[in-house]
Design a protein around this motif. Structure first.
Motif, PDB file in Angstrom:
ATOM      1  N   ASN A 229     -25.333  -6.424 -21.579  1.00  0.00           N
ATOM      2  CA  ASN A 229     -24.832  -7.750 -21.938  1.00  0.00           C
ATOM      3  C   ASN A 229     -24.320  -7.698 -23.374  1.00  0.00           C
ATOM      4  OD1 ASN A 229     -24.297 -10.428 -22.418  1.00  0.00           O
ATOM      5  ND2 ASN A 229     -26.387 -11.166 -22.024  1.00  0.00           N
ATOM      6  N   PRO A 230     -23.021  -7.417 -23.566  1.00  0.00           N
ATOM      7  CA  PRO A 230     -22.472  -7.261 -24.926  1.00  0.00           C
ATOM      8  C   PRO A 230     -22.577  -8.519 -25.785  1.00  0.00           C
ATOM      9  CG  PRO A 230     -20.959  -6.387 -23.277  1.00  0.00           C
ATOM     10  CD  PRO A 230     -22.003  -7.156 -22.531  1.00  0.00           C
ATOM     11  N   SER A 231     -22.891  -9.685 -25.176  1.00  0.00           N
ATOM     12  CA  SER A 231     -22.991 -10.907 -25.974  1.00  0.00           C
ATOM     13  C   SER A 231     -24.305 -10.988 -26.758  1.00  0.00           C
ATOM     14  CB  SER A 231     -22.860 -12.134 -25.071  1.00  0.00           C
ATOM     15  OG  SER A 231     -23.968 -12.221 -24.184  1.00  0.00           O
ATOM     16  N   VAL A 232     -25.213 -10.064 -26.494  1.00  0.00           N
ATOM     17  CA  VAL A 232     -26.484 -10.060 -27.230  1.00  0.00           C
ATOM     18  C   VAL A 232     -26.225  -9.636 -28.674  1.00  0.00           C
ATOM     19  CG1 VAL A 232     -28.773  -9.030 -27.400  1.00  0.00           C
ATOM     20  CG2 VAL A 232     -27.803  -9.548 -25.151  1.00  0.00           C
ATOM     21  N   PRO A 233     -26.653 -10.441 -29.664  1.00  0.00           N
ATOM     22  CA  PRO A 233     -26.439 -10.052 -31.071  1.00  0.00           C
ATOM     23  C   PRO A 233     -27.144  -8.733 -31.396  1.00  0.00           C
ATOM     24  CG  PRO A 233     -27.090 -12.367 -30.892  1.00  0.00           C
ATOM     25  CD  PRO A 233     -27.280 -11.775 -29.545  1.00  0.00           C
ATOM     26  N   VAL A 234     -26.581  -8.009 -32.346  1.00  0.00           N
ATOM     27  CA  VAL A 234     -27.151  -6.725 -32.749  1.00  0.00           C
ATOM     28  C   VAL A 234     -28.585  -6.905 -33.247  1.00  0.00           C
ATOM     29  CG1 VAL A 234     -26.939  -4.802 -34.376  1.00  0.00           C
ATOM     30  CG2 VAL A 234     -24.880  -5.754 -33.297  1.00  0.00           C
ATOM     31  N   ALA A 235     -28.822  -7.964 -34.037  1.00  0.00           N
ATOM     32  CA  ALA A 235     -30.170  -8.196 -34.570  1.00  0.00           C
ATOM     33  C   ALA A 235     -31.180  -8.434 -33.449  1.00  0.00           C
ATOM     34  CB  ALA A 235     -30.158  -9.392 -35.523  1.00  0.00           C
ATOM     35  N   LEU A 236     -30.774  -9.165 -32.412  1.00  0.00           N
ATOM     36  CA  LEU A 236     -31.687  -9.425 -31.297  1.00  0.00           C
ATOM     37  C   LEU A 236     -31.936  -8.160 -30.493  1.00  0.00           C
ATOM     38  CD1 LEU A 236     -33.352 -11.357 -29.615  1.00  0.00           C
ATOM     39  CD2 LEU A 236     -31.274 -12.042 -28.401  1.00  0.00           C
ATOM     40  N   ASP A 237     -30.900  -7.336 -30.311  1.00  0.00           N
ATOM     41  CA  ASP A 237     -31.089  -6.063 -29.619  1.00  0.00           C
ATOM     42  C   ASP A 237     -32.080  -5.182 -30.377  1.00  0.00           C
ATOM     43  OD1 ASP A 237     -30.293  -4.082 -27.535  1.00  0.00           O
ATOM     44  OD2 ASP A 237     -29.561  -2.978 -29.279  1.00  0.00           O
ATOM     45  N   ARG A 238     -31.993  -5.220 -31.720  1.00  0.00           N
ATOM     46  CA  ARG A 238     -32.913  -4.428 -32.532  1.00  0.00           C
ATOM     47  C   ARG A 238     -34.354  -4.949 -32.384  1.00  0.00           C
ATOM     48  NH1 ARG A 238     -30.026  -4.282 -36.821  1.00  0.00           N
ATOM     49  NH2 ARG A 238     -30.943  -6.055 -37.924  1.00  0.00           N
ATOM     50  N   VAL A 239     -34.524  -6.268 -32.257  1.00  0.00           N
ATOM     51  CA  VAL A 239     -35.849  -6.839 -32.036  1.00  0.00           C
ATOM     52  C   VAL A 239     -36.431  -6.361 -30.708  1.00  0.00           C
ATOM     53  CG1 VAL A 239     -37.084  -8.998 -31.544  1.00  0.00           C
ATOM     54  CG2 VAL A 239     -35.530  -8.871 -33.481  1.00  0.00           C
ATOM     55  N   VAL A 240     -35.597  -6.374 -29.648  1.00  0.00           N
ATOM     56  CA  VAL A 240     -36.066  -5.916 -28.338  1.00  0.00           C
ATOM     57  C   VAL A 240     -36.441  -4.432 -28.394  1.00  0.00           C
ATOM     58  CG1 VAL A 240     -35.446  -5.615 -25.914  1.00  0.00           C
ATOM     59  CG2 VAL A 240     -34.707  -7.654 -27.133  1.00  0.00           C
ATOM     60  N   GLN A 241     -35.615  -3.632 -29.080  1.00  0.00           N
ATOM     61  CA  GLN A 241     -35.900  -2.202 -29.206  1.00  0.00           C
ATOM     62  C   GLN A 241     -37.245  -1.968 -29.894  1.00  0.00           C
ATOM     63  OE1 GLN A 241     -33.721   0.712 -28.595  1.00  0.00           O
ATOM     64  NE2 GLN A 241     -32.665  -0.699 -27.221  1.00  0.00           N
ATOM     65  N   ARG A 242     -37.514  -2.738 -30.941  1.00  0.00           N
ATOM     66  CA  ARG A 242     -38.778  -2.556 -31.657  1.00  0.00           C
ATOM     67  C   ARG A 242     -39.964  -3.003 -30.809  1.00  0.00           C
ATOM     68  NH1 ARG A 242     -40.507  -5.185 -37.552  1.00  0.00           N
ATOM     69  NH2 ARG A 242     -42.606  -4.288 -37.588  1.00  0.00           N
ATOM     70  N   ALA A 243     -39.809  -4.097 -30.065  1.00  0.00           N
ATOM     71  CA  ALA A 243     -40.893  -4.568 -29.204  1.00  0.00           C
ATOM     72  C   ALA A 243     -41.207  -3.566 -28.101  1.00  0.00           C
ATOM     73  CB  ALA A 243     -40.534  -5.917 -28.597  1.00  0.00           C
ATOM     74  N   LEU A 244     -40.196  -2.783 -27.673  1.00  0.00           N
ATOM     75  CA  LEU A 244     -40.364  -1.810 -26.592  1.00  0.00           C
ATOM     76  C   LEU A 244     -40.620  -0.384 -27.106  1.00  0.00           C
ATOM     77  CD1 LEU A 244     -37.578  -2.973 -24.087  1.00  0.00           C
ATOM     78  CD2 LEU A 244     -40.047  -3.279 -23.860  1.00  0.00           C
ATOM     79  N   THR A 276     -29.973 -12.505 -38.150  1.00  0.00           N
ATOM     80  CA  THR A 276     -30.591 -11.391 -38.884  1.00  0.00           C
ATOM     81  C   THR A 276     -32.090 -11.459 -38.669  1.00  0.00           C
ATOM     82  OG1 THR A 276     -30.768 -12.713 -40.898  1.00  0.00           O
ATOM     83  CG2 THR A 276     -28.794 -11.335 -40.655  1.00  0.00           C
ATOM     84  N   THR A 277     -32.778 -10.384 -39.073  1.00  0.00           N
ATOM     85  CA  THR A 277     -34.243 -10.351 -39.003  1.00  0.00           C
ATOM     86  C   THR A 277     -34.782  -9.902 -40.344  1.00  0.00           C
ATOM     87  OG1 THR A 277     -34.360  -8.056 -38.252  1.00  0.00           O
ATOM     88  CG2 THR A 277     -34.126  -9.747 -36.564  1.00  0.00           C
ATOM     89  N   SER A 278     -36.081 -10.040 -40.507  1.00  0.00           N
ATOM     90  CA  SER A 278     -36.738  -9.629 -41.747  1.00  0.00           C
ATOM     91  C   SER A 278     -36.868  -8.124 -41.851  1.00  0.00           C
ATOM     92  CB  SER A 278     -38.134 -10.262 -41.841  1.00  0.00           C
ATOM     93  OG  SER A 278     -38.922  -9.851 -40.738  1.00  0.00           O
ATOM     94  N   ASP A 279     -36.675  -7.415 -40.741  1.00  0.00           N
ATOM     95  CA  ASP A 279     -36.872  -5.965 -40.708  1.00  0.00           C
ATOM     96  C   ASP A 279     -35.518  -5.280 -40.609  1.00  0.00           C
ATOM     97  OD1 ASP A 279     -37.956  -3.469 -40.586  1.00  0.00           O
ATOM     98  OD2 ASP A 279     -38.353  -3.551 -38.427  1.00  0.00           O
ATOM     99  N   SER A 280     -34.898  -5.038 -41.747  1.00  0.00           N
ATOM    100  CA  SER A 280     -33.615  -4.337 -41.744  1.00  0.00           C
ATOM    101  C   SER A 280     -33.837  -2.856 -41.512  1.00  0.00           C
ATOM    102  CB  SER A 280     -32.910  -4.529 -43.094  1.00  0.00           C
ATOM    103  OG  SER A 280     -32.684  -5.909 -43.328  1.00  0.00           O
ATOM    104  N   PRO A 281     -32.887  -2.149 -40.876  1.00  0.00           N
ATOM    105  CA  PRO A 281     -33.060  -0.707 -40.635  1.00  0.00           C
ATOM    106  C   PRO A 281     -33.149   0.063 -41.941  1.00  0.00           C
ATOM    107  CG  PRO A 281     -31.252  -1.618 -39.318  1.00  0.00           C
ATOM    108  CD  PRO A 281     -31.632  -2.666 -40.306  1.00  0.00           C
ATOM    109  N   ARG A 282     -34.056   1.008 -42.024  1.00  0.00           N
ATOM    110  CA  ARG A 282     -34.181   1.858 -43.210  1.00  0.00           C
ATOM    111  C   ARG A 282     -33.050   2.878 -43.229  1.00  0.00           C
ATOM    112  NH1 ARG A 282     -39.258   1.841 -40.894  1.00  0.00           N
ATOM    113  NH2 ARG A 282     -38.867   3.942 -40.098  1.00  0.00           N
TER     114      ARG A 282
END
Length: 575
Positions: A229-244, A276-282
């Motif tokens: 689903n390309p409409s998912v924001p990058v920040a939200l995709d990163r949140v899902v990746q971290r949760a998984l 955006t999220t509080s956890d930016s990529p290092r």
């Protein structure tokens, strides 16, 4: 009708362990949810009691996103759970009909789930089974978690763990499949699976059997929501990746951290800002690996037929890698079987009940009924607690131990002092047996006195005298009747001077010191006066017979007894 209180209205769910109904509570005048234990679980009292403990532990959690379980009751041998009735439908049914959801609806649903989990985690409770069947969604979109913490009861049943595994497998965290206990981090993993499903309309992993699905959660790369689903924001995709994340240490450690990032994304969507999220990529962080079949670069923006897309995927996996994956799969199956054996059938965790001030028999019965072993570690003298009463336990009350562990008890031996029985008229053997039963002993230095009216060997006199308090272990000296004149009778009538030195210790203020002397003539007070702490008092008194016993009292309370023998030299030692 259950318990002449609940009118069952309709069936609303049939799960692997419970059958759920809407019922009318005639006492409270409201509708409730009744979960009836299905066979064979309704005939497993240990499992029912374990569920009851889980329900009781939820009593302090009051949050609109957490279902309230009120009690476990029983009707004609059939146990059931009474809980609040949640309006709406299950999240599983809602996803089946409506997925995929818009980004804003998916995020709002996840926020509601995390709010409930945060309340549980703050109370020290792990949900343990965060899956779509255990989440109810109202018509306004608010989610409510159900059956929180019930996973702890499955180990009390021989079969419940295996029965619920197929329903748990789609959202089971990798470390739990490998044998770890559920944790707040594994709850977060379940939210990640649900959020992925809400956004894409697909589960992150697919398999026909629960074991194979668990293996994929452990070994396969984390798919990207944006590849589907390309409409998912990058920040939200990163949140899902971290949760998984496969490694629980790389995940959000509690639902509160995930909730914070989801709220930031929800607020950004509401006001048209870039999420955006509080956890930016290092800078040194490696990019998350994406499964080749789900790569955004290979995936056209318009969704083609799924079967055609899967057939076009290149097959470039070497044979040795396939063999390695087969070996890994077999290893995971073995590990999962080990988890089922060692965790679902492992001893239950039990809270040690409070047995202090119970009799030893009552304490043994209570601990054994809790499936704990009992051992008396030691007995201690106690002036206030009766004999055979429990003073303390190790582990203490409230501590958590596993079923079958041993609880050691410290038991009162009663007072250090006992009443001296009347031995007059008894034989030596009878007197010795009586004294042994109360912790006293018979002095083997027997005196004889001529007495033609009494049978030879019958006790005529004793020291200490009858009904006087004596410390356990004290030797009672006796005089017995004899049919002949002996030198011992003359010895018993001789007078001696006995000296005792007393240092007043272990007191904080002045006390009235009283000293009684017991000899062959009886007991009498030989000294009484007030003294201060650490003061040294020397007392000399005349006694009849070669032995005398001094009883020392502080404010009329017996604190010590000392026996003096005329043959012992005065050493000047303090008492």
């Amino acid at each position: 009708m259950l318990r002449i209180r609940y009118d069952v209205v309709q069936l609303i769910g049939d799960g692997p362990v419970f059958r759920s109904y809407v019922a009318r509570d005639r006492v409270q005048g409201r509708e409730v949810c009744i979960r009836e234990f299905k066979p064979p679980f309704d005939k497993e009292p240990e499992f029912v009691n374990a569920v009851r403990k889980c329900v009781d532990s939820l009593g302090d959690v009051k949050h609109p996103s957490v279902e309230r379980l009120l009690e476990v009751d029983e009707d004609e041998g059939t146990p059931f759970i009474v809980g609040e009735l949640s309006a709406g439908s299950s999240l599983a049914e809602r996803i089946r009909r409506l997925a995929p959801f818009s980004v804003s609806v998916a995020v709002s649903t996840a926020v509601s789930i995390c709010e409930g989990l945060t309340a549980l985690h703050d109370a020290g409770i792990v949900h343990g089974d965060v899956g779509e069947p255990n989440i109810w969604v109202s018509t306004t979109g608010e989610a409510r978690l159900q059956l929180a913490g019930l996973w702890q009861a499955y180990s009390a049943s021989q079969t419940a763990g295996g029965v619920v595994l197929p329903a748990m497998a789609p959202s089971l965290a990798p470390e739990v499949s490998q044998g770890a206990m559920p944790s707040p981090s594994s709850d977060v993993y379940g939210v990640g699976v649900i959020l992925f499903h809400l956004l894409t309309g697909r589960m992150p992993y697919h398999a026909e059997h629960p074991v194979a699905l668990a293996m994929k959660h452990i070994s396969e790369p984390i798919p990207s929501t944006r590849s589907i689903n390309p409409s998912v924001p990058v920040a939200l995709d990163r949140v899902v990746q971290r949760a998984l994340a496969k490694n629980p240490e790389e995940r959000y450690q509690t639902a509160a951290g995930l909730l914070s990032d989801l709220r930031m994304i929800r607020d950004a969507l509401r006001f048209g800002r870039k999420p955006t999220t509080s956890d930016s990529p290092r800078r040194d962080e490696k990019p998350t690996q994406v499964a080749p079949a789900m790569s955004a670069a290979r995936r056209p923006r318009s969704k083609p037929d799924e079967k055609e897309w899967e057939e076009s995927e290149p097959r470039d996996v070497p044979t040795w890698l396939v063999m390695a994956m087969v070996f890994l799969g077999s290893l995971v199956v073995f590990m999962l079987a080990g988890w089922l054996f060692f965790n679902l059938s492992r001893p239950r965790a039990i809270v040690v009940p409070d047995v202090t001030r119970l009799t030893l028999r009552e304490a043994q019965d209570r601990l054994q009924s809790a499936q704990l072993r009992v051992r008396v570690a030691r007995r201690e003298s106690n002036e206030e607690v009766p004999a055979d009463t429990v003073l303390e336990s190790e582990p203490p009350a409230g501590a958590k131990v596993y079923e079958g562990n041993t609880v050691q008890l410290v038991v009162s031996a009663g007072s250090r002092f006992v009443d001296v029985p009347d031995l007059r008229g008894r034989t030596l053997d009878s007197a010795r047996e009586l004294l042994d039963t109360i912790g006293l002993k018979l002095d083997e230095r027997i005196e004889e006195q001529r007495d033609r009216d009494m049978e030879p060997g019958t006790i005529l006199a004793q020291a200490p005298p009858p009904r006087q308090r004596a410390e356990r272990g004290t030797a009672v000296r006796v005089t017995v009747a004899s049919d002949r004149s002996t030198s011992t009778s003359a010895e018993a009538n001789k007078r001696y001077l006995f000296t005792i030195r007393i240092r007043l210790r272990d007191i904080e203020s002045s006390v009235m010191l009283r000293v009684d002397l017991a000899d062959s003539r009886g007991t009498r007070t030989v000294y009484e006066n007030e003294h201060s702490p650490e003061e040294l008092v020397e007392i000399t008194a005349e006694g009849q017979g070669p032995q005398a016993t001094f009883s020392i009292y502080y404010d009329n309370e017996l604190v010590k007894q000392v026996t003096k023998d005329s043959a012992e030299p005065d050493t000047g030692e303090e008492t």
